[in-house]
Design a protein around this motif. Structure first.
Motif, PDB file in Angstrom:
ATOM      1  N   MET A   1       4.029  14.482  -6.689  1.00  0.00           N
ATOM      2  CA  MET A   1       4.064  13.356  -5.765  1.00  0.00           C
ATOM      3  C   MET A   1       3.680  13.833  -4.369  1.00  0.00           C
ATOM      4  SD  MET A   1       7.259  10.808  -4.803  1.00  0.00           S
ATOM      5  CE  MET A   1       7.381  10.181  -6.475  1.00  0.00           C
ATOM      6  N   SER A   2       2.744  13.120  -3.705  1.00  0.00           N
ATOM      7  CA  SER A   2       2.318  13.495  -2.365  1.00  0.00           C
ATOM      8  C   SER A   2       3.414  13.170  -1.355  1.00  0.00           C
ATOM      9  CB  SER A   2       1.042  12.734  -1.999  1.00  0.00           C
ATOM     10  OG  SER A   2       1.312  11.354  -1.877  1.00  0.00           O
ATOM     11  N   HIS A   3       3.250  13.739  -0.139  1.00  0.00           N
ATOM     12  CA  HIS A   3       4.225  13.475   0.916  1.00  0.00           C
ATOM     13  C   HIS A   3       4.288  11.982   1.230  1.00  0.00           C
ATOM     14  CE1 HIS A   3       5.359  17.545   1.795  1.00  0.00           C
ATOM     15  NE2 HIS A   3       4.112  17.921   1.984  1.00  0.00           N
ATOM     16  N   SER A   4       3.129  11.329   1.296  1.00  0.00           N
ATOM     17  CA  SER A   4       3.099   9.912   1.664  1.00  0.00           C
ATOM     18  C   SER A   4       3.754   9.050   0.595  1.00  0.00           C
ATOM     19  CB  SER A   4       1.661   9.463   1.904  1.00  0.00           C
ATOM     20  OG  SER A   4       0.863   9.682   0.752  1.00  0.00           O
ATOM     21  N   SER A   5       3.491   9.349  -0.679  1.00  0.00           N
ATOM     22  CA  SER A   5       4.095   8.553  -1.745  1.00  0.00           C
ATOM     23  C   SER A   5       5.590   8.810  -1.844  1.00  0.00           C
ATOM     24  CB  SER A   5       3.417   8.839  -3.090  1.00  0.00           C
ATOM     25  OG  SER A   5       3.520  10.211  -3.440  1.00  0.00           O
ATOM     26  N   LEU A   6       6.019  10.050  -1.550  1.00  0.00           N
ATOM     27  CA  LEU A   6       7.446  10.349  -1.539  1.00  0.00           C
ATOM     28  C   LEU A   6       8.142   9.554  -0.450  1.00  0.00           C
ATOM     29  CD1 LEU A   6       9.874  12.013  -2.527  1.00  0.00           C
ATOM     30  CD2 LEU A   6       9.167  13.829  -0.967  1.00  0.00           C
ATOM     31  N   ALA A   7       7.550   9.514   0.741  1.00  0.00           N
ATOM     32  CA  ALA A   7       8.131   8.753   1.843  1.00  0.00           C
ATOM     33  C   ALA A   7       8.211   7.271   1.492  1.00  0.00           C
ATOM     34  CB  ALA A   7       7.309   8.966   3.110  1.00  0.00           C
ATOM     35  N   LEU A   8       7.169   6.745   0.888  1.00  0.00           N
ATOM     36  CA  LEU A   8       7.148   5.332   0.523  1.00  0.00           C
ATOM     37  C   LEU A   8       8.247   5.011  -0.477  1.00  0.00           C
ATOM     38  CD1 LEU A   8       5.510   2.712   0.987  1.00  0.00           C
ATOM     39  CD2 LEU A   8       4.168   3.323  -1.041  1.00  0.00           C
ATOM     40  N   THR A   9       8.420   5.895  -1.462  1.00  0.00           N
ATOM     41  CA  THR A   9       9.450   5.685  -2.474  1.00  0.00           C
ATOM     42  C   THR A   9      10.844   5.720  -1.866  1.00  0.00           C
ATOM     43  OG1 THR A   9       8.029   6.719  -4.139  1.00  0.00           O
ATOM     44  CG2 THR A   9      10.355   6.521  -4.677  1.00  0.00           C
ATOM     45  N   ILE A  10      11.072   6.636  -0.935  1.00  0.00           N
ATOM     46  CA  ILE A  10      12.373   6.736  -0.271  1.00  0.00           C
ATOM     47  C   ILE A  10      12.665   5.470   0.530  1.00  0.00           C
ATOM     48  CG2 ILE A  10      13.605   7.933   1.592  1.00  0.00           C
ATOM     49  CD1 ILE A  10      12.242  10.522   0.542  1.00  0.00           C
ATOM     50  N   GLY A  11      11.670   4.957   1.231  1.00  0.00           N
ATOM     51  CA  GLY A  11      11.851   3.731   1.988  1.00  0.00           C
ATOM     52  C   GLY A  11      12.201   2.551   1.101  1.00  0.00           C
ATOM     53  N   PHE A  12      11.506   2.430  -0.016  1.00  0.00           N
ATOM     54  CA  PHE A  12      11.797   1.345  -0.954  1.00  0.00           C
ATOM     55  C   PHE A  12      13.190   1.493  -1.560  1.00  0.00           C
ATOM     56  CE2 PHE A  12       7.044   0.622  -1.693  1.00  0.00           C
ATOM     57  CZ  PHE A  12       7.040  -0.540  -0.933  1.00  0.00           C
ATOM     58  N   ALA A  13      13.631   2.741  -1.774  1.00  0.00           N
ATOM     59  CA  ALA A  13      14.930   2.982  -2.408  1.00  0.00           C
ATOM     60  C   ALA A  13      16.063   2.400  -1.583  1.00  0.00           C
ATOM     61  CB  ALA A  13      15.142   4.474  -2.629  1.00  0.00           C
ATOM     62  N   ALA A  14      16.049   2.632  -0.266  1.00  0.00           N
ATOM     63  CA  ALA A  14      17.118   2.116   0.591  1.00  0.00           C
ATOM     64  C   ALA A  14      17.146   0.594   0.562  1.00  0.00           C
ATOM     65  CB  ALA A  14      16.930   2.621   2.014  1.00  0.00           C
ATOM     66  N   GLU A  15      15.988  -0.037   0.588  1.00  0.00           N
ATOM     67  CA  GLU A  15      15.956  -1.498   0.549  1.00  0.00           C
ATOM     68  C   GLU A  15      16.406  -2.026  -0.802  1.00  0.00           C
ATOM     69  OE1 GLU A  15      15.660  -3.158   3.245  1.00  0.00           O
ATOM     70  OE2 GLU A  15      15.229  -1.316   4.356  1.00  0.00           O
TER      71      GLU A  15
ATOM     72  N   TYR B   1      12.054   9.222   9.413  1.00  0.00           N
ATOM     73  CA  TYR B   1      12.998  10.212   9.956  1.00  0.00           C
ATOM     74  C   TYR B   1      12.845  11.561   9.256  1.00  0.00           C
ATOM     75  CZ  TYR B   1      17.636  12.072  11.270  1.00  0.00           C
ATOM     76  OH  TYR B   1      18.684  12.835  11.736  1.00  0.00           O
ATOM     77  N   LEU B   2      12.528  11.539   7.975  1.00  0.00           N
ATOM     78  CA  LEU B   2      12.359  12.780   7.216  1.00  0.00           C
ATOM     79  C   LEU B   2      11.075  13.505   7.580  1.00  0.00           C
ATOM     80  CD1 LEU B   2      13.603  11.602   3.715  1.00  0.00           C
ATOM     81  CD2 LEU B   2      14.539  13.518   5.019  1.00  0.00           C
ATOM     82  N   ASN B   3      10.144  12.825   8.247  1.00  0.00           N
ATOM     83  CA  ASN B   3       8.903  13.437   8.718  1.00  0.00           C
ATOM     84  C   ASN B   3       8.129  14.063   7.569  1.00  0.00           C
ATOM     85  OD1 ASN B   3       6.992  14.105  10.704  1.00  0.00           O
ATOM     86  ND2 ASN B   3       7.903  16.131  11.029  1.00  0.00           N
ATOM     87  N   LEU B   4       7.988  13.337   6.487  1.00  0.00           N
ATOM     88  CA  LEU B   4       7.277  13.848   5.303  1.00  0.00           C
ATOM     89  C   LEU B   4       5.761  13.733   5.493  1.00  0.00           C
ATOM     90  CD1 LEU B   4       9.555  12.234   2.590  1.00  0.00           C
ATOM     91  CD2 LEU B   4       9.418  14.639   3.198  1.00  0.00           C
TER      92      LEU B   4
END
Length: 240
Positions: free
Chosen positions: A1-15, A237-240
């Motif tokens: 998983m790329s940094h950008s896709s990891l960040a996107l997944t984390i953002g969706f997880a909280a919501e 915030y994680l700066n991925l």
């Protein structure tokens, strides 16, 4: 998983946590109970924070995720917890194991091994308490440090900001972070859940410090900040 896709997944997880309101049980030390419940409610989850009685462990089978703080069990070994986690693994219910000692009492290797055999999704380890930790074949995200400052999974390591120094003034913060990680396992993968849970509380703590005058107001502001922080802000915030 790329940094950008990891960040996107984390953002969706909280919501997704806020939208679904997952049922999460946390087996925690008594001193941690109030804040853990408040933190999970602030994140939008439906918490049940208990000890290790047979009835409390039976309730775990109705949860969507379970968090186990080993400090709850160190003074008194309860064989039922192994059976409980085995059932969780068999049912596919994600669970988090926090390998925290109770004071200066040592962790018992047989207890740890028996629980690791039941495939936790996330394991928390403090290198100062457990030197040379390793579990060959363990398919779990490993969260290192008392402040959850780094996460490793599948050969990948991601660092997490520590958040506000005021967190040290709130009893139960470490367990609350584990509980947030467990909550996120309901909606996303192991690495993503560990990072989302750790960063969620760290970012909220920085926001809370700006609005507080001391430990009491900080605690209240922290719960409110958990409620208002957006998923995309956590990922940024994680700066991925």
């Amino acid at each position: 998983m790329s940094h950008s896709s990891l960040a996107l997944t984390i953002g969706f997880a909280a919501e997704a946590v806020r939208e679904e309101g997952p049922r999460v049980q946390c087996v925690a030390p008594r001193a941690a109970t109030p804040f853990v419940a408040e933190a999970l409610q602030g994140a939008g989850a439906r918490p049940l924070v208990t000890g290790t009685s047979p009835d409390a462990l039976e309730a775990a089978h109705g949860a969507q995720a379970v968090v186990l703080d080993l400090a709850t069990l160190t003074a008194e070994w309860n064989d039922a917890i192994v059976t409980t986690t085995a059932r969780l693994a068999a049912d596919g219910t994600p669970w988090v194991l926090d390998l925290t000692r109770l004071g200066d009492l040592p962790l018992h290797a047989e207890r740890v091994d028996a629980l690791l055999a039941n495939r936790p999704a996330i394991v928390r380890v403090n290198p100062d308490e457990i030197s040379g930790f390793g579990a060959p074949g363990l398919d779990a995200a490993i969260v290192w440090g008392d402040s959850a400052e780094r996460v490793t999974f599948g050969g990948r390591e991601v660092k997490v900001p520590l958040g506000s120094a005021m967190l040290a003034q709130i009893p139960g913060v470490r367990t609350a972070v584990s509980a947030l990680m467990g909550t996120c396992t309901v909606v996303t993968g192991r690495l993503e859940a560990a990072l989302a849970g750790a960063a969620w509380l760290a970012l909220a703590s920085e926001r809370a410090e700006e609005q507080s005058r001391g430990p009491a107001s900080f605690r209240t502001a922290l719960v409110d900040a958990l409620w208002t922080v957006r998923g995309d802000e956590i990922a940024e915030y994680l700066n991925l």
